[in-house]
Design an enzyme around this catalytic site. Structure first.
Site, PDB file in Angstrom:
ATOM      1  N   LYS A 143      12.293 -13.381   4.166  1.00  0.00           N
ATOM      2  CA  LYS A 143      10.894 -12.958   4.319  1.00  0.00           C
ATOM      3  C   LYS A 143      10.350 -13.259   5.713  1.00  0.00           C
ATOM      4  O   LYS A 143       9.727 -12.388   6.344  1.00  0.00           O
ATOM      5  CB  LYS A 143      10.021 -13.650   3.264  1.00  0.00           C
ATOM      6  CG  LYS A 143      10.321 -13.255   1.832  1.00  0.00           C
ATOM      7  CD  LYS A 143       9.336 -13.863   0.856  1.00  0.00           C
ATOM      8  CE  LYS A 143       9.441 -15.381   0.741  1.00  0.00           C
ATOM      9  NZ  LYS A 143      10.733 -15.826   0.195  1.00  0.00           N
ATOM     10  N   ASN A 188       2.754 -17.344   4.414  1.00  0.00           N
ATOM     11  CA  ASN A 188       3.598 -18.537   4.392  1.00  0.00           C
ATOM     12  C   ASN A 188       4.148 -18.903   5.762  1.00  0.00           C
ATOM     13  O   ASN A 188       4.582 -20.025   5.976  1.00  0.00           O
ATOM     14  CB  ASN A 188       4.780 -18.329   3.426  1.00  0.00           C
ATOM     15  CG  ASN A 188       4.379 -18.612   1.988  1.00  0.00           C
ATOM     16  OD1 ASN A 188       3.268 -19.016   1.713  1.00  0.00           O
ATOM     17  ND2 ASN A 188       5.294 -18.380   1.080  1.00  0.00           N
ATOM     18  N   HIS A 223      13.588 -20.898  -7.787  1.00  0.00           N
ATOM     19  CA  HIS A 223      12.337 -21.425  -8.341  1.00  0.00           C
ATOM     20  C   HIS A 223      12.293 -21.340  -9.871  1.00  0.00           C
ATOM     21  O   HIS A 223      11.209 -21.190 -10.452  1.00  0.00           O
ATOM     22  CB  HIS A 223      11.134 -20.669  -7.756  1.00  0.00           C
ATOM     23  CG  HIS A 223      11.018 -20.778  -6.270  1.00  0.00           C
ATOM     24  ND1 HIS A 223      11.011 -21.994  -5.606  1.00  0.00           N
ATOM     25  CD2 HIS A 223      10.909 -19.823  -5.306  1.00  0.00           C
ATOM     26  CE1 HIS A 223      10.886 -21.780  -4.299  1.00  0.00           C
ATOM     27  NE2 HIS A 223      10.841 -20.467  -4.092  1.00  0.00           N
TER      28      HIS A 223
END
Length: 249
Positions: A96, A119, A164
């Protein structure tokens, strides 16, 4: 942390009545922030809870807010609602940050003003840029799972591998969180996906990969855009096949 402080300041700048809570005791120099509390006692009189990405759904304040029928949204949703700018969201398990930086550089090289946020550095709620700047945002599953109306002008999915799962529980829940980037897109918006990957929403599909059906495909050492040679793969100077796919996206 940064996104919570940015959200609080953005709301107050609009004249909204807003406060903050944190179960920890971070160094926050803002009035109206209550530290060392689970936040449940502060819900009285509240209409909306803006949840930071690191706060799990099982947190007492989030459970209590939903039981009361309050709106619970993430900072990504809030920022997207506040910003009038064209908005690009990039998600995926890996790549990303590389891809948003590539997109920012490509916009600037084309003479289109752009800012990279999310982020990768500046919280989205803290952006103060002219409305003609394209916002290119890195969007995590933690951010996307708390969206309600979020529909970026362009959404990009790079890849999807198990990650995650301690937070999301299952790969399916993790995937569904990522796909919120596409779920509410309209036909005039863009959905960029790996070839063969299904996603919800009505966004116009553009695919990349090695299959013949991909809009942008790798073939014979070159990238081909809908049957027309675009550039040699070796011209992408970032090393590794993963970075080639990031550049294709």
């Amino acid at each position: 942390a940064r996104s919570g402080v940015a959200a609080l300041r953005a709301l107050r700048a609009r004249g909204e009545r807003a406060g903050g809570v944190d179960a920890g005791t971070p160094d926050v120099d803002l009035d109206g922030v209550v530290l060392g509390t689970d936040g449940v006692a502060q819900l009285d009189g509240v209409r909306t809870v803006v949840k930071s990405p690191g706060v799990p759904h099982e947190a007492p304040v989030i459970v209590a807010a939903r039981e009361r029928g309050l709106v619970v949204m993430g900072e990504l949703e809030l920022a997207w609602r506040l910003l009038p700018n064209p908005f690009v969201a990039v998600t995926g398990t890996n790549g990303k940050t590389t891809t948003v930086e590539l997109l920012g550089a490509m916009h600037r090289a084309a003479g289109v003003p752009a800012v990279v946020a999310g982020n990768v550095g500046t919280p989205l709620s803290g952006l103060d840029v002219p409305p003609d700047n394209v916002v290119v945002a890195e969007a995590s599953s933690f951010q996307l799972e708390d969206t309600l109306a979020f529909a970026p002008d362009a959404a990009v999915l790079l890849n999807l591998t198990p990650d995650h799962l301690d937070r999301h529980g299952t790969l399916e829940a993790y995937r569904d969180a990522k796909l919120q980037a596409f779920a509410r897109q309209a036909p005039d918006q863009l959905a960029v996906l790996p070839d063969g990957f299904a996603a919800p929403g009505a966004g116009r599909r553009v695919t990349f990969g090695g299959a013949e059906t991909a809009d942008l495909r790798l073939r014979d050492g070159a990238l081909w855009w809908r049957g027309e040679r675009l550039l040699g793969a070796s011209e992408v100077r970032l090393r590794g096949p993963h970075n080639l796919r990031n550049a294709m996206a």
